[in-house]
Motif scaffolding. Structure first.
Motif, PDB file in Angstrom:
ATOM      1  N   GLU A 198       1.537  70.432 -13.421  1.00 39.27           N
ATOM      2  CA  GLU A 198       1.532  71.763 -12.797  1.00 39.27           C
ATOM      3  C   GLU A 198       2.255  71.744 -11.455  1.00 39.27           C
ATOM      4  O   GLU A 198       3.023  72.654 -11.140  1.00 39.27           O
ATOM      5  CB  GLU A 198       0.085  72.231 -12.625  1.00 39.27           C
ATOM      6  CG  GLU A 198      -0.617  72.524 -13.945  1.00 39.27           C
ATOM      7  CD  GLU A 198      -2.050  73.012 -13.741  1.00 39.27           C
ATOM      8  OE1 GLU A 198      -2.432  73.225 -12.574  1.00 39.27           O
ATOM      9  OE2 GLU A 198      -2.750  73.179 -14.738  1.00 39.27           O
ATOM     10  N   GLU A 199       2.016  70.706 -10.657  1.00 35.64           N
ATOM     11  CA  GLU A 199       2.650  70.634  -9.339  1.00 35.64           C
ATOM     12  C   GLU A 199       4.159  70.495  -9.460  1.00 35.64           C
ATOM     13  O   GLU A 199       4.921  71.170  -8.745  1.00 35.64           O
ATOM     14  CB  GLU A 199       2.078  69.439  -8.565  1.00 35.64           C
ATOM     15  CG  GLU A 199       2.587  69.344  -7.136  1.00 35.64           C
ATOM     16  CD  GLU A 199       1.935  68.202  -6.375  1.00 35.64           C
ATOM     17  OE1 GLU A 199       2.531  67.777  -5.358  1.00 35.64           O
ATOM     18  OE2 GLU A 199       0.854  67.743  -6.778  1.00 35.64           O
ATOM     19  N   GLU A 200       4.610  69.637 -10.351  1.00 35.12           N
ATOM     20  CA  GLU A 200       6.049  69.477 -10.560  1.00 35.12           C
ATOM     21  C   GLU A 200       6.675  70.784 -11.037  1.00 35.12           C
ATOM     22  O   GLU A 200       7.765  71.156 -10.598  1.00 35.12           O
ATOM     23  CB  GLU A 200       6.324  68.375 -11.589  1.00 35.12           C
ATOM     24  CG  GLU A 200       6.081  66.947 -11.115  1.00 35.12           C
ATOM     25  CD  GLU A 200       4.625  66.542 -11.225  1.00 35.12           C
ATOM     26  OE1 GLU A 200       4.289  65.440 -10.763  1.00 35.12           O
ATOM     27  OE2 GLU A 200       3.824  67.332 -11.778  1.00 35.12           O
TER      28      GLU A 200
ATOM     29  N   LYS B  34      10.567  58.118 -14.204  1.00 31.33           N
ATOM     30  CA  LYS B  34      10.298  56.689 -14.006  1.00 31.33           C
ATOM     31  C   LYS B  34      11.243  55.858 -14.865  1.00 31.33           C
ATOM     32  O   LYS B  34      11.361  56.077 -16.071  1.00 31.33           O
ATOM     33  CB  LYS B  34       8.853  56.371 -14.375  1.00 31.33           C
ATOM     34  CG  LYS B  34       8.459  54.915 -14.136  1.00 31.33           C
ATOM     35  CD  LYS B  34       6.992  54.671 -14.426  1.00 31.33           C
ATOM     36  CE  LYS B  34       6.621  53.206 -14.165  1.00 31.33           C
ATOM     37  NZ  LYS B  34       5.174  52.950 -14.414  1.00 31.33           N
ATOM     38  N   ASN B  35      11.913  54.903 -14.224  1.00 29.32           N
ATOM     39  CA  ASN B  35      12.744  53.932 -14.943  1.00 29.32           C
ATOM     40  C   ASN B  35      11.803  52.858 -15.466  1.00 29.32           C
ATOM     41  O   ASN B  35      11.209  52.105 -14.690  1.00 29.32           O
ATOM     42  CB  ASN B  35      13.787  53.325 -13.999  1.00 29.32           C
ATOM     43  CG  ASN B  35      14.745  52.386 -14.725  1.00 29.32           C
ATOM     44  OD1 ASN B  35      14.330  51.582 -15.549  1.00 29.32           O
ATOM     45  ND2 ASN B  35      16.017  52.494 -14.398  1.00 29.32           N
TER      46      ASN B  35
ATOM     47  N   GLU C  54      10.986  51.904 -10.969  1.00 27.04           N
ATOM     48  CA  GLU C  54      11.334  52.842  -9.902  1.00 27.04           C
ATOM     49  C   GLU C  54      11.099  54.276 -10.360  1.00 27.04           C
ATOM     50  O   GLU C  54      11.380  54.632 -11.499  1.00 27.04           O
ATOM     51  CB  GLU C  54      12.803  52.649  -9.525  1.00 27.04           C
ATOM     52  CG  GLU C  54      13.259  53.518  -8.370  1.00 27.04           C
ATOM     53  CD  GLU C  54      14.739  53.327  -8.055  1.00 27.04           C
ATOM     54  OE1 GLU C  54      15.218  53.928  -7.066  1.00 27.04           O
ATOM     55  OE2 GLU C  54      15.423  52.592  -8.800  1.00 27.04           O
ATOM     56  N   GLN C  55      10.568  55.119  -9.473  1.00 24.62           N
ATOM     57  CA  GLN C  55      10.259  56.512  -9.819  1.00 24.62           C
ATOM     58  C   GLN C  55      10.893  57.438  -8.796  1.00 24.62           C
ATOM     59  O   GLN C  55      10.817  57.195  -7.582  1.00 24.62           O
ATOM     60  CB  GLN C  55       8.742  56.721  -9.887  1.00 24.62           C
ATOM     61  CG  GLN C  55       8.340  58.108 -10.380  1.00 24.62           C
ATOM     62  CD  GLN C  55       6.880  58.179 -10.785  1.00 24.62           C
ATOM     63  OE1 GLN C  55       6.394  57.316 -11.503  1.00 24.62           O
ATOM     64  NE2 GLN C  55       6.166  59.201 -10.324  1.00 24.62           N
ATOM     65  N   LYS C  56      11.526  58.516  -9.266  1.00 25.14           N
ATOM     66  CA  LYS C  56      12.170  59.503  -8.401  1.00 25.14           C
ATOM     67  C   LYS C  56      11.820  60.911  -8.855  1.00 25.14           C
ATOM     68  O   LYS C  56      11.532  61.140 -10.028  1.00 25.14           O
ATOM     69  CB  LYS C  56      13.697  59.327  -8.425  1.00 25.14           C
ATOM     70  CG  LYS C  56      14.208  58.086  -7.731  1.00 25.14           C
ATOM     71  CD  LYS C  56      15.737  58.087  -7.711  1.00 25.14           C
ATOM     72  CE  LYS C  56      16.269  56.872  -6.967  1.00 25.14           C
ATOM     73  NZ  LYS C  56      17.758  56.861  -6.926  1.00 25.14           N
ATOM     74  N   GLU C  57      11.884  61.837  -7.916  1.00 23.04           N
ATOM     75  CA  GLU C  57      11.703  63.253  -8.242  1.00 23.04           C
ATOM     76  C   GLU C  57      13.078  63.896  -8.375  1.00 23.04           C
ATOM     77  O   GLU C  57      13.897  63.824  -7.456  1.00 23.04           O
ATOM     78  CB  GLU C  57      10.879  63.945  -7.163  1.00 23.04           C
ATOM     79  CG  GLU C  57       9.422  63.485  -7.138  1.00 23.04           C
ATOM     80  CD  GLU C  57       8.586  64.255  -6.122  1.00 23.04           C
ATOM     81  OE1 GLU C  57       9.186  64.915  -5.238  1.00 23.04           O
ATOM     82  OE2 GLU C  57       7.339  64.190  -6.209  1.00 23.04           O
TER      83      GLU C  57
ATOM     84  N   ALA D 114      21.738  65.084 -16.197  1.00 21.91           N
ATOM     85  CA  ALA D 114      22.788  64.321 -15.527  1.00 21.91           C
ATOM     86  C   ALA D 114      22.232  63.026 -14.957  1.00 21.91           C
ATOM     87  O   ALA D 114      22.891  61.966 -15.011  1.00 21.91           O
ATOM     88  CB  ALA D 114      23.400  65.173 -14.396  1.00 21.91           C
ATOM     89  N   PHE D 115      21.007  63.054 -14.430  1.00 19.44           N
ATOM     90  CA  PHE D 115      20.398  61.857 -13.865  1.00 19.44           C
ATOM     91  C   PHE D 115      20.144  60.805 -14.950  1.00 19.44           C
ATOM     92  O   PHE D 115      20.437  59.615 -14.762  1.00 19.44           O
ATOM     93  CB  PHE D 115      19.074  62.240 -13.156  1.00 19.44           C
ATOM     94  CG  PHE D 115      18.347  61.055 -12.591  1.00 19.44           C
ATOM     95  CD1 PHE D 115      18.730  60.507 -11.372  1.00 19.44           C
ATOM     96  CD2 PHE D 115      17.269  60.482 -13.272  1.00 19.44           C
ATOM     97  CE1 PHE D 115      18.060  59.407 -10.847  1.00 19.44           C
ATOM     98  CE2 PHE D 115      16.608  59.392 -12.755  1.00 19.44           C
ATOM     99  CZ  PHE D 115      17.004  58.859 -11.529  1.00 19.44           C
TER     100      PHE D 115
END
Length: 422
Positions: free
Chosen positions: A388-390, A399-400, A405-408, A416-417
């Motif tokens: 919900e927050e995202e 998450k890779n 490693e985790q990114k927003e 694309a990412f």
């Protein structure tokens, strides 16, 4: 009431079917290099085609065909092999008039024969075959054999043996036929009924009999090599020289007889010599059939081809301990938390898939931990987490799975990412 699969057929399930896809793609890729084009013919044909094209005296026509009468009272047969259908199409579509000759074709398709099921042999089976139609050049015989060997070798097989023979031209075969009749006729009553029927029609087929293979007359039967005229000898020498020039090893077997009536000149089989492969070692076979197209109403068209069983190829790979890389890891698994995120996941998945990214999500309302386990089972390279927050912030947490490693990342930039990360 349980309904089981018919005898002599098999289901090819996920996990196994990928092996078939690898083999089929390899065959297609090799054919493209050799400039062979794909042809697709009907799964059933008029019965006359196989009676004329394969031969009335063959086991296929006499015992193994699946033949039925349709509502128009026409006799139709599920194709037991591919060459007759390709030859029929060649005549019907006037391929002999194509600017580029010879016409070089390949097929991959299901065939049907009513025979006793055993390892690598089914009543419904898949054949990959090649036909080169319109050339009498001996070097194309070598090319066809080279194509078959290339497919096997590039899939990793090493324990192979190419067995070669010639059946000669029509004059040589006629002389050999008379010699075979004279050889077998005095004691033909000692042979099975099939051999007795073949004596006058096609005595060469007696040499291919499984029941009487150990009869003493088989060992002393006249060899075709003793009855070749000069033209046939010269042709065979050129085929052998071409194979040597290509670096392809072979052995000569004067007893090698292809089971179909339309063969002449070059005949060959490729065998597996792997330990534990089984009593039947043949992987594929073929040869030259210069009279078939003419028999089916077309012009005189010298041709050569082969067919290989994909089932037996898989057995050979197993016998040599060769495993095909069938792993197709998932690129991205989408973990969702809450009903709104679940709904949004539909458009996110569509975005990923449209970008060519292999992706999936949970459809069983599993907890977050169980969704991560599913991602692990699918060996997903990335996991995108949407709660919900995202969702409120228009992002996903990515998450890779290899590095941890985790990114927003914004939802719009997710594809694309992931593609950059892959």
């Amino acid at each position: 009431m349980n309904i089981n699969i018919p005898r002599g057929t098999k289901d090819i399930l996920p996990g196994e079917v990928e092996k078939w896809q690898i083999i089929e793609e390899k065959a297609k890729e090799v054919c493209a290099r050799f400039n062979y084009k794909e042809i697709r013919t009907p799964m059933f044909e008029h019965t006359d085609l196989f009676q004329r094209g394969v031969g009335d005296s063959t086991d296929i026509v006499q015992k193994e065909m699946y033949t039925f009468t349709d509502r128009g009272d026409r006799s139709l047969t599920l194709r037991p092999e591919g060459t007759a259908s390709v030859a029929r199409s060649y005549v019907e579509n006037k391929m002999f008039g194509f600017a580029q000759q010879p016409v070089k074709l390949y097929y991959i398709g299901q065939m049907f024969r009513y025979e006793r099921p055993q390892a690598g042999r089914y009543r419904q089976f898949v054949q990959f075959g090649v036909e080169a139609m319109g050339s009498s050049d001996p070097t194309i015989d070598a090319e066809v054999m080279g194509l078959a060997m290339t497919v096997y070798q590039e899939l990793g097989l090493k324990k192979l043996r190419l067995v070669l023979n010639t059946l000669g031209d029509s004059d040589s075969r006629k002389t050999h036929k008379e010699a075979l009749i004279n050889h077998f006729e005095p004691r033909i009553e000692e042979f099975c009924s099939d051999c007795q029927n073949r004596l006058k029609k096609n005595p060469l087929r007696i040499l291919d009999c499984k029941k009487d293979r150990n009869h003493e007359l088989m060992k002393s039967a006249p060899s075709i090599l003793e009855h070749l005229n000069e033209e046939s000898k010269a042709y065979f020498e050129q085929v052998k020289a071409s194979l040597t020039e290509m670096g392809i090893e072979y052995v000569i077997d004067p007893t090698l007889v292809r089971g179909l009536d339309y063969y002449n000149h070059t005949a060959f089989e490729i065998m597996s010599e792997a330990d534990g492969f089984g009593a039947i070692t043949t992987l594929s076979g073929g040869g030259r059939y210069n009279g078939l197209v003419e028999d089916l109403g077309g012009p005189s068209t010298p041709s050569i081809g082969f067919a290989m069983s994909l089932e037996r190829l898989l057995l050979a790979l197993e016998a040599e301990g060769i495993s095909l890389d069938t792993e197709e890891d998932l690129d991205c698994y989408l973990v969702t938390l809450g009903d709104e995120a679940k709904l949004k996941s539909v458009s996110i998945l569509n975005q990923l898939r449209s970008a060519g990214i292999r992706s999936d999500k949970d459809y069983l309302d599993k907890k977050m931990k169980a969704q991560f386990k599913a991602a692990d089972r699918l060996k997903s390279k990335f996991v995108a987490i949407l709660g919900e927050e995202e969702l409120q912030n228009g992002i996903v947490a990515v998450k890779n799975m290899e590095t941890g490693e985790q990114k927003e990342i914004s939802i719009e930039n997710l594809s694309a990412f992931i593609k950059q990360g892959l």
